[in-house]
Scaffold this motif. Structure first.
Motif, mmCIF file in Angstrom:
data_model
loop_
_atom_site.group_PDB
_atom_site.id
_atom_site.type_symbol
_atom_site.label_atom_id
_atom_site.label_comp_id
_atom_site.label_asym_id
_atom_site.label_seq_id
_atom_site.Cartn_x
_atom_site.Cartn_y
_atom_site.Cartn_z
ATOM 1 N N GLU A 1 0.817 -1.216 0.000
ATOM 2 C CA GLU A 1 0.000 0.000 0.000
ATOM 3 C C GLU A 1 0.858 1.277 0.000
ATOM 4 O OE1 GLU A 1 -3.490 1.133 -0.858
ATOM 5 O OE2 GLU A 1 -3.503 -0.873 0.021
ATOM 6 N N ASP A 2 1.931 1.285 0.825
ATOM 7 C CA ASP A 2 2.771 2.489 0.927
ATOM 8 C C ASP A 2 3.459 2.803 -0.397
ATOM 9 O OD1 ASP A 2 1.994 2.627 3.505
ATOM 10 O OD2 ASP A 2 3.886 1.891 4.364
ATOM 11 N N ALA A 3 4.042 1.760 -1.003
ATOM 12 C CA ALA A 3 4.746 1.956 -2.271
ATOM 13 C C ALA A 3 3.782 2.451 -3.347
ATOM 14 C CB ALA A 3 5.400 0.645 -2.725
ATOM 15 N N TYR A 4 2.558 1.912 -3.343
ATOM 16 C CA TYR A 4 1.586 2.320 -4.355
ATOM 17 C C TYR A 4 1.154 3.772 -4.149
ATOM 18 C CZ TYR A 4 -2.224 2.379 -7.649
ATOM 19 O OH TYR A 4 -3.020 2.705 -8.709
ATOM 20 N N LEU A 5 0.988 4.167 -2.870
ATOM 21 C CA LEU A 5 0.592 5.556 -2.586
ATOM 22 C C LEU A 5 1.676 6.528 -3.018
ATOM 23 C CD1 LEU A 5 -1.305 5.322 0.843
ATOM 24 C CD2 LEU A 5 -2.248 5.842 -1.423
ATOM 25 N N ASP B 1 -7.436 2.785 -7.125
ATOM 26 C CA ASP B 1 -6.702 2.483 -5.905
ATOM 27 C C ASP B 1 -6.171 1.050 -5.989
ATOM 28 O OD1 ASP B 1 -9.420 1.528 -5.716
ATOM 29 O OD2 ASP B 1 -8.885 0.892 -3.695
ATOM 30 N N ARG B 2 -5.225 0.734 -5.091
ATOM 31 C CA ARG B 2 -4.489 -0.530 -5.190
ATOM 32 C C ARG B 2 -5.409 -1.758 -5.093
ATOM 33 N NH1 ARG B 2 -1.712 -3.365 -1.324
ATOM 34 N NH2 ARG B 2 -0.142 -4.799 -2.148
ATOM 35 N N GLN B 3 -6.370 -1.725 -4.183
ATOM 36 C CA GLN B 3 -7.244 -2.897 -4.013
ATOM 37 C C GLN B 3 -8.045 -3.197 -5.284
ATOM 38 O OE1 GLN B 3 -7.197 -5.243 -1.842
ATOM 39 N NE2 GLN B 3 -5.545 -4.120 -0.830
ATOM 40 N N LEU C 1 -6.507 -7.419 -11.594
ATOM 41 C CA LEU C 1 -5.386 -8.170 -12.168
ATOM 42 C C LEU C 1 -5.383 -9.635 -11.752
ATOM 43 C CD1 LEU C 1 -2.236 -5.832 -12.108
ATOM 44 C CD2 LEU C 1 -3.408 -6.780 -14.099
ATOM 45 N N ARG C 2 -6.077 -9.977 -10.668
ATOM 46 C CA ARG C 2 -6.080 -11.368 -10.229
ATOM 47 C C ARG C 2 -7.033 -12.232 -11.046
ATOM 48 N NH1 ARG C 2 -5.013 -12.115 -3.776
ATOM 49 N NH2 ARG C 2 -2.772 -11.693 -3.966
ATOM 50 N N THR D 1 0.875 -13.439 -1.583
ATOM 51 C CA THR D 1 -0.053 -13.322 -0.463
ATOM 52 C C THR D 1 -0.262 -11.862 -0.081
ATOM 53 O OG1 THR D 1 1.849 -13.718 0.957
ATOM 54 C CG2 THR D 1 0.386 -15.581 0.558
ATOM 55 N N VAL D 2 0.433 -10.944 -0.838
ATOM 56 C CA VAL D 2 0.285 -9.523 -0.500
ATOM 57 C C VAL D 2 -1.161 -9.090 -0.660
ATOM 58 C CG1 VAL D 2 2.605 -8.680 -0.927
ATOM 59 C CG2 VAL D 2 1.031 -8.979 -2.845
#
Lengths: 110, 131
Positions: free
Chosen positions: A33-37, B54-56, B62-63, B129-130
């Motif tokens: 999460e940190d790297a992506y932010l 956002d990342r989630q 992508l999964r 597992t991230v």
């Protein structure tokens, strides 16, 4: 002529900055999460936006002039008038597509 | 290669003709360009159509195999196309054989390393597992 040079310049930009950014983006997502932010913050900064808008334009210019080259590889569109009109169309097309894309993004995508 | 003025027409063209190779490189560059036309539009449209960046959201996207497979193909084909394209520019401007070889070797290693790194990141996202 000019469009041919643009094809090379945008190709080099996409190869270095485009693929570099794609790899960096995937690595940032994988890391956490940190790297992506950090990545997203850089992307939203003035310099980040200039690079992203430049790459968007490079993508469309290279895509359109690439199609032009494919058509010419088939032996078509070598007539001076047609050829020139096609070249101008790739520039107009890439600029319009870039503007539409970024108005959509910055205008707060629906 | 120096040819005297007295050389016959046949003597003049010997060793100066087609390199006898390069056709495959030319075709590959075009085949990958058509693949990238599809994959590039796919990535571009996908990013614009995702509800949020956002990342989630991206990890979830992508999964799914419907995104993981085209993304893996895009990475491989894009690095190959970039390598083929930049090689044409290098061959146009760097004529001295030693320097030409060094440039092409450097770009080959860079493209393979970059592509491997991108695939590693994608695999980590898909199978790691991230969260």
């Amino acid at each position: 002529m000019a469009v041919s040079i643009l094809h090379r310049a945008t190709g080099i930009a996409l190869s270095i900055a485009g693929l570099g950014l794609l790899t960096w983006w995937l690595l940032a997502i994988a890391e956490g999460e940190d790297a992506y932010l950090r990545f997203a913050k850089l992307g939203a900064s003035p310099v980040g936006l200039i690079v992203l808008i430049g790459l968007t334009w490079s993508f469309f210019q290279h895509l359109l002039s690439g199609v032009r080259h494919l058509v010419m590889d088939s032996g078509a569109a070598f007539e001076l008038e047609t050829n020139k009109r096609f070249a101008i169309l790739t520039i107009a097309g890439s600029l319009i597509l870039t503007i539409v894309t970024w108005v959509y993004i910055l205008g707060g995508r629906p | 290669m120096s040819l005297g003025k007295s050389a016959t027409p046949l003597g003049k063209v010997r060793g100066l003709g087609s390199a006898g190779e390069g056709g495959e490189h030319w075709i590959t560059e075009r085949v990958t360009s058509i693949a990238l036309l599809l994959l590039g539009i796919w990535l571009f449209a996908s990013l614009l159509l995702l509800p949020k960046l956002d990342r989630q959201t991206i990890i979830e996207w992508l999964r799914a195999p419907s995104a993981a497979v085209p993304m893996a193909l895009l990475v491989v084909v894009a690095f190959r196309h970039a390598l083929d394209g930049v090689k044409v520019v290098v061959d146009d401007y760097v004529h001295e054989p030693g320097r030409n070889f060094a440039w092409n070797l450097f770009l080959l290693f860079l493209a393979v390393a970059g592509g491997a790194l991108a695939l590693y990141a994608l695999a980590t996202i898909c199978f790691g597992t991230v969260r």
